[in-house]
Design a protein around this motif. Structure first.
Motif, PDB file in Angstrom:
ATOM      1  N   GLN A  75     -10.185   7.774  -0.799  1.00 32.60           N
ATOM      2  CA  GLN A  75      -9.768   6.388  -0.610  1.00 32.60           C
ATOM      3  C   GLN A  75      -9.337   5.782  -1.950  1.00 32.60           C
ATOM      4  N   LEU A  76     -10.101   6.046  -2.990  1.00 35.56           N
ATOM      5  CA  LEU A  76      -9.744   5.546  -4.318  1.00 35.56           C
ATOM      6  C   LEU A  76      -8.392   6.111  -4.753  1.00 35.56           C
ATOM      7  N   ARG A  77      -8.217   7.413  -4.636  1.00 35.82           N
ATOM      8  CA  ARG A  77      -6.965   8.030  -5.073  1.00 35.82           C
ATOM      9  C   ARG A  77      -5.785   7.562  -4.210  1.00 35.82           C
ATOM     10  N   TYR A  78      -6.017   7.374  -2.922  1.00 38.48           N
ATOM     11  CA  TYR A  78      -4.928   6.904  -2.055  1.00 38.48           C
ATOM     12  C   TYR A  78      -4.562   5.465  -2.399  1.00 38.48           C
ATOM     13  N   ARG A  79      -5.549   4.624  -2.643  1.00 45.34           N
ATOM     14  CA  ARG A  79      -5.269   3.224  -3.000  1.00 45.34           C
ATOM     15  C   ARG A  79      -4.508   3.146  -4.328  1.00 45.34           C
ATOM     16  N   VAL A  80      -4.869   3.994  -5.283  1.00 44.66           N
ATOM     17  CA  VAL A  80      -4.138   4.029  -6.553  1.00 44.66           C
ATOM     18  C   VAL A  80      -2.682   4.411  -6.295  1.00 44.66           C
ATOM     19  N   TYR A  81      -2.484   5.437  -5.503  1.00 43.02           N
ATOM     20  CA  TYR A  81      -1.125   5.894  -5.181  1.00 43.02           C
ATOM     21  C   TYR A  81      -0.305   4.783  -4.529  1.00 43.02           C
ATOM     22  N   LEU A  82      -0.875   4.127  -3.530  1.00 42.76           N
ATOM     23  CA  LEU A  82      -0.141   3.070  -2.835  1.00 42.76           C
ATOM     24  C   LEU A  82       0.125   1.869  -3.735  1.00 42.76           C
ATOM     25  N   THR A  83      -0.847   1.514  -4.565  1.00 40.50           N
ATOM     26  CA  THR A  83      -0.675   0.387  -5.485  1.00 40.50           C
ATOM     27  C   THR A  83       0.384   0.705  -6.535  1.00 40.50           C
ATOM     28  N   CYS A  84       0.400   1.930  -6.994  1.00 35.28           N
ATOM     29  CA  CYS A  84       1.354   2.350  -8.021  1.00 35.28           C
ATOM     30  C   CYS A  84       2.772   2.486  -7.456  1.00 35.28           C
ATOM     31  N   HIS A  85       2.885   2.674  -6.152  1.00 34.95           N
ATOM     32  CA  HIS A  85       4.192   2.858  -5.502  1.00 34.95           C
ATOM     33  C   HIS A  85       4.352   1.836  -4.376  1.00 34.95           C
ATOM     34  N   PRO A  86       4.514   0.565  -4.712  1.00 35.34           N
ATOM     35  CA  PRO A  86       4.553  -0.483  -3.682  1.00 35.34           C
ATOM     36  C   PRO A  86       5.793  -0.453  -2.782  1.00 35.34           C
ATOM     37  N   THR A 141      -1.825   7.973 -16.378  1.00 33.69           N
ATOM     38  CA  THR A 141      -1.067   7.342 -17.463  1.00 33.69           C
ATOM     39  C   THR A 141       0.155   6.592 -16.950  1.00 33.69           C
ATOM     40  N   GLN A 142       0.641   6.954 -15.773  1.00 35.28           N
ATOM     41  CA  GLN A 142       1.801   6.276 -15.187  1.00 35.28           C
ATOM     42  C   GLN A 142       1.391   5.090 -14.314  1.00 35.28           C
ATOM     43  N   CYS A 143       0.097   4.964 -14.053  1.00 32.56           N
ATOM     44  CA  CYS A 143      -0.379   3.943 -13.108  1.00 32.56           C
ATOM     45  C   CYS A 143      -1.634   3.252 -13.636  1.00 32.56           C
ATOM     46  N   VAL A 144      -1.648   2.930 -14.911  1.00 35.01           N
ATOM     47  CA  VAL A 144      -2.839   2.392 -15.569  1.00 35.01           C
ATOM     48  C   VAL A 144      -3.374   1.151 -14.851  1.00 35.01           C
ATOM     49  N   ASP A 145      -2.502   0.210 -14.536  1.00 33.15           N
ATOM     50  CA  ASP A 145      -2.951  -1.023 -13.883  1.00 33.15           C
ATOM     51  C   ASP A 145      -3.501  -0.755 -12.483  1.00 33.15           C
ATOM     52  N   ALA A 146      -2.852   0.136 -11.742  1.00 31.94           N
ATOM     53  CA  ALA A 146      -3.325   0.482 -10.397  1.00 31.94           C
ATOM     54  C   ALA A 146      -4.697   1.148 -10.465  1.00 31.94           C
ATOM     55  N   VAL A 147      -4.884   2.021 -11.430  1.00 32.56           N
ATOM     56  CA  VAL A 147      -6.177   2.699 -11.591  1.00 32.56           C
ATOM     57  C   VAL A 147      -7.269   1.667 -11.883  1.00 32.56           C
ATOM     58  N   LYS A 148      -7.003   0.781 -12.827  1.00 28.16           N
ATOM     59  CA  LYS A 148      -7.999  -0.247 -13.174  1.00 28.16           C
ATOM     60  C   LYS A 148      -8.329  -1.123 -11.976  1.00 28.16           C
ATOM     61  N   LEU A 149      -7.314  -1.572 -11.273  1.00 32.01           N
ATOM     62  CA  LEU A 149      -7.504  -2.454 -10.126  1.00 32.01           C
ATOM     63  C   LEU A 149      -8.330  -1.781  -9.033  1.00 32.01           C
ATOM     64  N   GLN A 150      -7.988  -0.566  -8.691  1.00 35.27           N
ATOM     65  CA  GLN A 150      -8.675   0.108  -7.584  1.00 35.27           C
ATOM     66  C   GLN A 150     -10.076   0.581  -7.972  1.00 35.27           C
ATOM     67  N   ARG A 151     -10.273   0.978  -9.204  1.00 37.25           N
ATOM     68  CA  ARG A 151     -11.627   1.333  -9.650  1.00 37.25           C
ATOM     69  C   ARG A 151     -12.517   0.087  -9.641  1.00 37.25           C
ATOM     70  N   ALA A 152     -11.965  -1.041 -10.064  1.00 34.94           N
ATOM     71  CA  ALA A 152     -12.728  -2.297 -10.036  1.00 34.94           C
ATOM     72  C   ALA A 152     -13.081  -2.675  -8.601  1.00 34.94           C
ATOM     73  N   GLY A 153     -12.152  -2.454  -7.676  1.00 32.77           N
ATOM     74  CA  GLY A 153     -12.424  -2.746  -6.273  1.00 32.77           C
ATOM     75  C   GLY A 153     -13.552  -1.897  -5.715  1.00 32.77           C
ATOM     76  N   LEU A 154     -13.575  -0.623  -6.057  1.00 38.82           N
ATOM     77  CA  LEU A 154     -14.662   0.253  -5.591  1.00 38.82           C
ATOM     78  C   LEU A 154     -15.982  -0.144  -6.238  1.00 38.82           C
ATOM     79  N   ASP A 155     -15.939  -0.511  -7.498  1.00 36.01           N
ATOM     80  CA  ASP A 155     -17.157  -0.984  -8.159  1.00 36.01           C
ATOM     81  C   ASP A 155     -17.649  -2.291  -7.534  1.00 36.01           C
ATOM     82  N   ASP A 156     -16.732  -3.172  -7.147  1.00 36.64           N
ATOM     83  CA  ASP A 156     -17.118  -4.404  -6.435  1.00 36.64           C
ATOM     84  C   ASP A 156     -17.814  -4.078  -5.116  1.00 36.64           C
ATOM     85  N   LEU A 157     -17.301  -3.086  -4.411  1.00 32.05           N
ATOM     86  CA  LEU A 157     -17.949  -2.669  -3.158  1.00 32.05           C
ATOM     87  C   LEU A 157     -19.370  -2.193  -3.436  1.00 32.05           C
ATOM     88  N   ARG A 158     -19.531  -1.378  -4.466  1.00 23.13           N
ATOM     89  CA  ARG A 158     -20.858  -0.873  -4.838  1.00 23.13           C
ATOM     90  C   ARG A 158     -21.811  -2.025  -5.123  1.00 23.13           C
TER      91      ARG A 158
END
Length: 180
Positions: A75-86, A141-158
């Protein structure tokens, strides 16, 4: 004339070279056809859907906690992919993500939320794994902002699961669902 024949045959030769050693008519197995071990092998380079299929296979094989791990990693990797490729077509990967999350994610979440301590530990493991593991499908490295955003979202869920653990247990009891 010889140049013309060569140019006409070139696409065929290139096509044969692109088959990368597979016999004519042979296709790569789909994730559904692969074993869990085959999917897990170099999963960091595979499409995020592979993580969902792996999670489903593990869940069906009674490896439930491991299934939850791969579901949340996927889910994390898919969300990063979708966020990076809107600009992806909505009937492609965004629709597949929604379908996989509903069909595979729902039963996994019903199970996972039955043990909030194990769930929060698993989410921590996913975040650690993701931090340490390259993403060959959607390079970090190509999706730095998407990675940060989605990792923060998963941490918020935790954090939400941790802070509302007793509410989650109570709601499950009221709905006839077990708490582990």
């Amino acid at each position: 004339m010889q140049l013309r024949k060569f140019l006409m045959a070139l696409p065929v030769v290139i096509g044969l070279g692109a088959m990368s050693g597979q016999a004519y008519g042979e296709t790569e197995p789909t994730f559904n056809e692969m074993s869990a071990d085959e999917i897990r092998d170099h999963i960091e380079n595979k499409h995020p859907a592979a993580y969902y299929i792996l999670a489903q296979k593990l869940f069906n094989d009674e490896q439930r906690q491991e299934a939850v791990f791969w579901f949340y990693a996927g889910q994390l990797r898919y969300r990063v992919y979708l966020t990076c490729h809107p600009d992806l077509p909505p009937d492609g990967d965004p629709a597949l993500f929604g379908s996989l999350s509903e069909q595979i994610g729902r039963p996994l979440n019903v199970y996972a939320f039955g043990d909030v301590e194990a769930l929060t530990t698993t989410i921590d493991r996913v975040l650690d794994w993701d931090r340490a593991t390259p993403n060959g499908f959607t390079p970090k490295t190509q999706c730095v902002d998407a990675v940060k955003l989605q990792r923060a979202g998963l941490d918020d869920l935790r954090r939400m699961v941790t802070s509302r653990a007793e509410d989650i247990r109570q709601t499950r009891r009221e709905n006839g669902l077990p708490n582990h």
